[in-house]
Design a protein around this motif. Sequence first.
Motif, PDB file in Angstrom:
ATOM      1  N   GLY A  85      38.031  35.324  39.919  1.00 28.95           N
ATOM      2  CA  GLY A  85      37.076  36.341  39.472  1.00 28.95           C
ATOM      3  C   GLY A  85      37.669  37.733  39.468  1.00 28.95           C
ATOM      4  N   CYS A  86      38.532  38.027  40.452  1.00 30.65           N
ATOM      5  CA  CYS A  86      39.126  39.364  40.523  1.00 30.65           C
ATOM      6  C   CYS A  86      39.995  39.648  39.300  1.00 30.65           C
ATOM      7  CB  CYS A  86      39.913  39.568  41.820  1.00 30.65           C
ATOM      8  SG  CYS A  86      41.539  38.791  41.877  1.00 30.65           S
ATOM      9  N   ARG A  87      40.578  38.611  38.724  1.00 30.02           N
ATOM     10  CA  ARG A  87      41.412  38.786  37.525  1.00 30.02           C
ATOM     11  C   ARG A  87      40.553  39.187  36.328  1.00 30.02           C
ATOM     12  NH1 ARG A  87      45.051  33.317  38.333  1.00 30.02           N
ATOM     13  NH2 ARG A  87      45.824  33.877  40.400  1.00 30.02           N
ATOM     14  N   VAL A  88      39.368  38.610  36.240  1.00 34.20           N
ATOM     15  CA  VAL A  88      38.462  38.943  35.147  1.00 34.20           C
ATOM     16  C   VAL A  88      37.936  40.366  35.328  1.00 34.20           C
ATOM     17  CG1 VAL A  88      36.315  38.321  33.967  1.00 34.20           C
ATOM     18  CG2 VAL A  88      37.886  36.525  34.731  1.00 34.20           C
ATOM     19  N   VAL A  89      37.610  40.747  36.555  1.00 34.43           N
ATOM     20  CA  VAL A  89      37.148  42.110  36.815  1.00 34.43           C
ATOM     21  C   VAL A  89      38.244  43.103  36.428  1.00 34.43           C
ATOM     22  CG1 VAL A  89      36.397  43.760  38.583  1.00 34.43           C
ATOM     23  CG2 VAL A  89      35.533  41.411  38.636  1.00 34.43           C
TER      24      VAL A  89
END
Length: 159
Positions: A85-89
Amino acid sequence: MNNLFEGCKDQNGSRLIQLHFEKASDEEKEKIFQQILPFIHTLIEDVFGNYVIQKILEVGTMQQKIKIYEQMKGKIWRMSHHTYGCRVVQRALEEFKTKRELQLEILQELSADISTLIQDQNGNHVIQKCFETIPTENLQFIIDEVTEKVIALPQRINI
């Protein structure tokens, strides 16, 4: 692929969907996007699905990017702690450079607990991306919080 959602969650399927999306016409991109839209939240935190969402954020229409953001809204802080998820953020922060108001909305959600994010191996990357993509004047609260923690550090370790 008759089940695009399952394809996004498969390593080879994810790669094929990304390649196809990148080369597709706007009309084809929209057809793919509409099939993926109900599953965006799940795909954001999936080992292979997150790459499809990142690709849409990279080469999709602004309307598609905004619809992804709308699915993320209210969950940004939690996603920032997640390995995928942090990569998408981070990708959203990068892609919304021209949509400063959306970057600032993301930053507002992150502000709930900056200290925890900074200390988290995934959240830390999101904070770093904020400093790469958002003007410093909008990040002063992060700088202030970190400075406050550093000043208090010697007291906590009894120096």
